[in-house]
Design a protein around this motif. Structure first.
Motif, short mmCIF file in Angstrom:
data_model
loop_
_atom_site.label_atom_id
_atom_site.label_comp_id
_atom_site.label_asym_id
_atom_site.label_seq_id
_atom_site.Cartn_x
_atom_site.Cartn_y
_atom_site.Cartn_z
N GLU A 290 0.70 -1.12 -0.04
CA GLU A 290 -0.01 -0.04 0.10
C GLU A 290 0.98 1.28 0.05
O GLU A 290 1.90 1.43 1.00
CB GLU A 290 -0.93 0.11 1.35
N ASN B 251 -2.33 6.99 -6.13
CA ASN B 251 -2.04 5.29 -5.55
C ASN B 251 -0.83 5.22 -6.22
O ASN B 251 -0.89 4.62 -7.34
CB ASN B 251 -3.19 4.37 -5.86
N ILE C 41 -7.02 1.29 -3.30
CA ILE C 41 -7.08 1.92 -1.91
C ILE C 41 -8.72 2.69 -2.22
O ILE C 41 -9.05 3.14 -3.11
CB ILE C 41 -6.22 3.29 -2.06
N MET D 86 -6.33 1.80 3.72
CA MET D 86 -4.83 1.43 3.81
C MET D 86 -4.87 0.91 5.56
O MET D 86 -5.28 1.73 6.15
CB MET D 86 -4.03 2.73 3.48
#
Length: 180
Positions: A28, A56, A62, A118
């Protein structure tokens, strides 16, 4: 019976083998174009908009759960965005923030809170700051506004450079009231 035992042992080994396989976890990661936006001094009667983005840069999706203004002082901030529900890897969304001050020489602060899916960073913040400047609106029609150093924008005979009259007022806005 031996056949069943053999099958049972094979199944246990197969399940153990599945448990030992290494799963690759997706990374992430995000990038905010600004974590702090300063509007400096904005004249009363005007507004300024600034844009920032969230990208992202990771390998997993996300989800954007909510976006809101928090700790806002008065009604001077406005937030507009495309209300994207999620960002796939490489995806980006933009946010526009507008600052419209209400009082001169006042400092205004706020924060934008972005709640995400996240695990490592579920909440992102963008700090906002701006101050109100003198008005650029000429309230009395004399051709000068407070931003032009009009010391009395309610009286059209008082403005910078006006002829000084002995009336108890600072007609030319030089900071000196003439003696009568």
């Amino acid at each position: 019976i031996e056949y069943r035992f053999y099958m049972g042992t094979s199944m246990i080994l197969f399940i153990l083998a599945l448990g030992c396989t290494e799963q690759k976890s997706l990374i992430e990661a995000y990038q905010l174009s600004n974590e702090r936006i300063e509007f400096d001094e904005v004249a009363l009667g005007t507004w300024v908009s600034k844009r920032f983005s969230l990208t992202n840069v990771g390998e997993s999706d996300i989800e954007i759960r909510s976006v809101s203004l928090i700790d806002a002082s008065d009604d001077v901030w406005e937030l507009v965005w495309g209300e994207v529900a999620g960002l796939s890897p490489g995806g980006m969304t933009e946010f526009d923030v507008t600052f419209t001050p209400l009082t001169p020489m006042e400092l205004y602060n706020s924060r934008i809170q972005i709640r995400t899916s996240m695990e490592s960073t579920p909440i992102l913040y963008v700090e906002l700051e701006g101050s109100g400047g003198l008005s650029i609106i000429d309230g009395d029609g004399d051709g000068f506004s407070p931003a032009d150093l009009d010391c009395n924008d309610n009286n059209p005979s008082i403005y910078p450079g006006a002829e000084e009259v002995c009336d108890g007022y600072d007609s030319d806005c030089d900071g000196i009231i003439p003696d009568e």
